[in-house]
Design an enzyme around this catalytic site. Structure first.
Site, short mmCIF file in Angstrom:
data_model
loop_
_atom_site.label_atom_id
_atom_site.label_comp_id
_atom_site.label_asym_id
_atom_site.label_seq_id
_atom_site.Cartn_x
_atom_site.Cartn_y
_atom_site.Cartn_z
N GLU A 148 0.83 -1.21 0.00
CA GLU A 148 0.00 0.00 0.00
C GLU A 148 0.86 1.26 0.00
OE1 GLU A 148 -3.55 2.12 2.63
OE2 GLU A 148 -2.23 0.64 3.57
N GLU A 169 -11.82 2.98 6.06
CA GLU A 169 -10.66 3.21 6.93
C GLU A 169 -10.57 4.70 7.22
OE1 GLU A 169 -6.13 1.55 7.36
OE2 GLU A 169 -6.62 2.68 5.56
#
Length: 255
Positions: free
Chosen positions: A138, A235
């Protein structure tokens, strides 16, 4: 559209099993987390079985957080620690039925860091393959994580191509990508074959997706139109109790 509650940010006032139950009650389709390792895997497995939710992903440990670590896999000289963290994450994920492990790169720069990250990812992909797990990487933005090794989707794509493992994918976090690159919907379209999971939060405050500079109704529509039907990860950081931040989810469920 299906949604996953990231329990690294949502319901953090509760033990992880109770957070899983809260996500189910709120209408989420799945959950994901950051570092669940202080909770026995069998306890988490039981809560998932009770609710019928799947834990979509978890992270490798960051390392020595008090010393400033934010991942280990791109740090030359710390390969043994990085691989121990990878082994631990894969073992935990296997017990609780989690399909994705995010291998955190850490704060590093330069060619040695690149080669270390590639080698550790090759190790992770090899170890994960026997359990049918996917390894995720990520890119993080330079404002929240200055000095982090992996910063852009272009850099991530080069690493995916170099490692060339079928179980290595990109975690596409709309919040980080918007801050670093923008052009979200075109990025998602172009990178879709390489994406293993999608996350979201408002920009610039990383709050719920019902305000800020990103029109998530449009982004969610594009993702759905591309045929992506896995749950995408909420998130974001609530400004108060998580339950007070879920108007966006209620609108998606009813809409």
């Amino acid at each position: 559209m299906k949604f996953s509650a990231n329990l690294g940010f949502l319901w953090t006032d509760r033990p992880l099993p109770d957070a899983i139950r809260a996500a189910k009650a709120a209408g989420f389709d799945a959950v994901e987390c950051h570092w669940p390792y202080e909770v026995p895997a069998d306890t988490v497995k039981a809560a998932l079985a009770e609710t019928g939710l799947q834990m979509l992903g978890l992270n490798t440990r960051r390392g020595n957080v008090s010393a400033g670590d934010n991942g280990l896999a791109a740090l030359p000289g710390r390969e043994a620690e990085a691989r121990a963290a990878i082994d631990e994450a894969i073992a935990y994920a296997t017990v609780i039925g989690t399909p994705n492990v995010h291998v955190m790169a850490g704060f590093a720069i330069g060619e040695a860091a690149h080669q270390t990250f590639v080698a550790n990812l090759q190790y992770a992909c090899d170890m994960a393959a026997s359990s049918g797990l996917t390894i995720l990487i990520e890119p993080l933005n330079k404002y929240d994580a200055p000095g982090y090794f992996l910063l852009t989707t272009d850099q991530a794509l080069r690493i995916l191509e170099e490692v060339a493992a079928p179980n290595l994918k990109l975690m596409f976090d709309c919040y980080h990508v918007q801050l670093m690159e923008g052009d979200l919907t075109h990025r998602i379209k172009d990178l879709l074959p390489h994406i293993g999971h999608i996350q979201f939060a408002s920009v610039p405050d990383r709050g719920p997706p019902d305000h800020g500079e990103i029109n998530y109704d449009h982004v969610f529509g594009v993702i759905a139109g591309l045929g992506y039907d896995a749950p995408i990860g909420a998130e974001y950081r609530p400004t108060s109790e998580t339950a007070h931040s879920l108007d966006w989810l209620k609108a998606q469920i009813s809409g």
